[in-house]
Design a protein around this motif. Structure first.
Motif, PDB file in Angstrom:
ATOM      1  N   LEU A  55      49.307  47.198  41.894  1.00  0.00           N
ATOM      2  CA  LEU A  55      49.202  46.049  41.579  1.00  0.00           C
ATOM      3  C   LEU A  55      48.336  45.668  40.241  1.00  0.00           C
ATOM      4  N   ALA A 115      48.755  44.431  36.506  1.00  0.00           N
ATOM      5  CA  ALA A 115      48.303  43.367  36.119  1.00  0.00           C
ATOM      6  C   ALA A 115      48.260  42.564  34.620  1.00  0.00           C
ATOM      7  N   TRP A 161      52.073  37.982  41.770  1.00  0.00           N
ATOM      8  CA  TRP A 161      51.774  39.416  41.630  1.00  0.00           C
ATOM      9  C   TRP A 161      50.107  39.426  41.387  1.00  0.00           C
ATOM     10  N   ASN A 176      48.309  38.407  44.660  1.00  0.00           N
ATOM     11  CA  ASN A 176      48.387  39.481  45.588  1.00  0.00           C
ATOM     12  C   ASN A 176      47.231  40.591  45.106  1.00  0.00           C
ATOM     13  N   HIS A 177      47.239  40.946  43.825  1.00  0.00           N
ATOM     14  CA  HIS A 177      46.271  41.734  43.311  1.00  0.00           C
ATOM     15  C   HIS A 177      44.931  41.387  43.686  1.00  0.00           C
ATOM     16  N   THR A 233      44.068  41.676  47.504  1.00  0.00           N
ATOM     17  CA  THR A 233      43.832  43.040  47.837  1.00  0.00           C
ATOM     18  C   THR A 233      42.451  43.529  47.162  1.00  0.00           C
TER      19      THR A 233
END
Length: 75
Positions: free
Chosen positions: A11, A15, A48, A51-52, A55
């Motif tokens: 990820l 980015a 995306w 989610n990055h 995380t």
């Protein structure tokens, strides 16, 4: 942990590309094409990055918790 780290790494690597997609959609560079709508690309890029971020937050919480637990063991 290994899977989360691998996902986080992937990820993080994508980015900047996802930020580029968001910028290009906002500026009208990416437009609806045959079979793919710009709004779909925008939502995918935003998911995306979300989610990055999640995380990274999860990894940060785990690091902090481990540090606290280690500190308690040393008392």
């Amino acid at each position: 942990k290994q899977i989360r780290d691998a996902v986080g790494y992937r990820l993080a690597n994508g980015a900047n590309e996802m930020l580029d997609v968001i910028e290009k959609v906002a500026k009208g560079v990416i437009k609806d094409e045959r079979g793919t709508r710009a709004s779909v690309r925008l939502r995918a890029a935003m998911a995306w990055l979300d989610n990055h971020h999640r995380t990274q937050d999860q990894a940060d919480i785990e690091r902090r918790l481990s540090a606290l637990e280690a500190g308690r063991k040393n008392e």
